[in-house]
Motif scaffolding. Sequence first.
Motif, mmCIF file in Angstrom:
data_model
loop_
_atom_site.group_PDB
_atom_site.id
_atom_site.type_symbol
_atom_site.label_atom_id
_atom_site.label_comp_id
_atom_site.label_asym_id
_atom_site.label_seq_id
_atom_site.Cartn_x
_atom_site.Cartn_y
_atom_site.Cartn_z
ATOM 1 N N CYS A 1 -13.890 42.229 -91.569
ATOM 2 C CA CYS A 1 -15.270 42.384 -92.041
ATOM 3 C C CYS A 1 -15.629 41.280 -93.031
ATOM 4 C CB CYS A 1 -15.459 43.755 -92.681
ATOM 5 S SG CYS A 1 -15.527 45.112 -91.487
ATOM 6 N N ALA B 1 -16.320 38.282 -90.996
ATOM 7 C CA ALA B 1 -17.647 38.424 -90.379
ATOM 8 C C ALA B 1 -18.744 38.157 -91.411
ATOM 9 C CB ALA B 1 -17.801 39.828 -89.798
ATOM 10 N N PRO C 1 -13.907 39.827 -85.752
ATOM 11 C CA PRO C 1 -15.017 39.423 -86.638
ATOM 12 C C PRO C 1 -16.253 39.005 -85.853
ATOM 13 C CG PRO C 1 -12.958 38.528 -87.457
ATOM 14 C CD PRO C 1 -12.640 39.146 -86.125
ATOM 15 N N VAL D 1 -20.193 40.446 -86.076
ATOM 16 C CA VAL D 1 -21.390 39.606 -86.192
ATOM 17 C C VAL D 1 -22.371 39.917 -85.068
ATOM 18 C CG1 VAL D 1 -22.247 37.228 -86.101
ATOM 19 C CG2 VAL D 1 -20.188 37.772 -87.421
#
Length: 639
Positions: A519, A522, A616, A620
Amino acid sequence: MALKTPLLDTIATPDLLRALDPSQLRQLADELRGEIIDAASQTGGHFGAGLGVVELTVALHYIFNTPDDRIIWDVSHQAYPHKVLTGRRDRIRSIRQKGGLYGFTKRSESDFDPFGAAHSSTSISAGLGMAVARDMKQADNHVVAVIGDGAISAGMAYEAMNNAGALNSRLLVILNDNAMSIAPAVGALSHYLLRIVEENPLLSLADIRSRVRAADPLPFADAEERAKAHAAGPDHRGTLFEDLGFEYVGPVDGHNIDHLVTVLDRIRDSEATGPVLLHVLTEKGKGHPFKAPNAEKYHAVNKFNLETGEQVKSAPKAPSYTAVFAQGLIEEAEHDPSIVAITAAMPSGTGLDIFGRRFPERTHDVGIAEQHAVTFAAGLATEGMKPIVAIYSTFLQRAYDQVVHDVAIQRLPVRFAMDRAGLVGADGATHAGSFDLAYLCCLPDFVVMAPADEAELKHMLVTSLAIDDRPSAMRYPRGEGCGVALPARGQELPIGKGRIVREGNRIALLSLGTRLHDCLKAADELAHYGLPATVADARFAKPLDHDLIRRLALNHEVLVIVEEGAAGGFGAHVLQHMAREGLLDTGVKVRTMCLPDFFIGHGSPEQQYAEARLTPGDVVTTVLGALGQPQLLREVGAN
């Protein structure tokens, strides 16, 4: 030097094996063992169990008309030689790799795999079901269950034998006795089997021919004869199994292929009805190339050098979660004599071998008995002890009723340490810890935690030991940690409180567990698109941090909830809370990311995360999709 297997090269399927002269079987077994060693040196994998049953595998396929006759391997770590002989030799070096052979038996992989078995102690139950179905259909095929002495220690095996002994269905159970499961076998049954072997010499060829005569009933073929033999005293052998209604034959040398062929031939052709147990003695890892073998370690191996036996190992970047848990538990036990650790035949896999060397009197390996482990812990908790049950997430499934009935309903402070949570790479769907969040978070008054890194694991261990009024669990993954600095000792966390790791504005990413670091990656990528993201670590799947959820919902346009577990877990509970509190009515766009609604096959962790859409880049993409940004989505896809 290139491996030479001239006889094995001619055996593509078992029907060609059955065309051989019996005098050729020794050569075939030797070549098959060499093939398994050569393949394991290139691929790694579960290796020791298969080497121990090479002769038994050859003999079974020679005597029985597979696949019409059913052979069930339990646990199917033993099945590598079986796969080679059943048309899969050309793929044996793809085992446990994405798109390759599965590391266990699998019905969809071959007609020669009548039952999938990657968890132990299921073979006798499945075999009995097949035998009863055969009898109902008035067919005449044979059913054989091959079960290890570790697997036969589990309660399910005895439930099956109890049922089989009361029926008149013909079933052959082969007890592969090598004094091992993954770790050395433990418990009273292992001592009982040892006593049988010590008190009864191996059957000779003459014994086999006289005791198990073709077309004759086996010894003690009826209840009256069994009762007489039992009353006769210490010379009687196989008492436990015969009292359960089985005809006991053995022990037999599992590496003497002539004896195996003869005894299997006699049992197959006997007119006896009902179940038979053949006790076969083998050596796990027989023929291994390692100079200083460790029986537990060559259960599963990395790639290795055939000449030296040295295993190929990458230098660790950080300690494993398992090692951090073990060391943290030792640190706490130094200060608290009430801590007791329990595992179910997985001391090294859970790190309790390390704990056990420091505190042997406070470490209990109960064998393959997860149900007993949980209720045993519950009993300890009633007397003021602090039991911590270290069981893989996927194996704790086997004890769910005990978790509910014996622990949760009574609010007993049993602590569950669930290693191998989430996806597990080459072990595939059977060993993935996919469901623990769903099956634990639904239980009232259960505290469920998931650390984002190894430092958080130490804190959560201390937190769980401090909870003395209800059960708790922490889930953590296989493999190395993230390389963060470790505290000298963990600190107790406030129950049900998460933390903000990074502040943003329009986007909020709420992570549970070790997906936090993806995360953060991302969030770095989202920042490139002008979308600074808040990243939060939930820490607790239950109880939820209501204040944190409200803050994320009211102050962001998009909220993405990320977990490495099946649907119905953390994200579902967050959504239910938001719906109840009216937070879904505020305009925030909420998306959940969890494991997909299908079983993910074996492969590398990276391949599995990509298949699960938990990378990731997937985070997104989820954010941009929620924002309705087609241009940015195309740009992400192009990159």
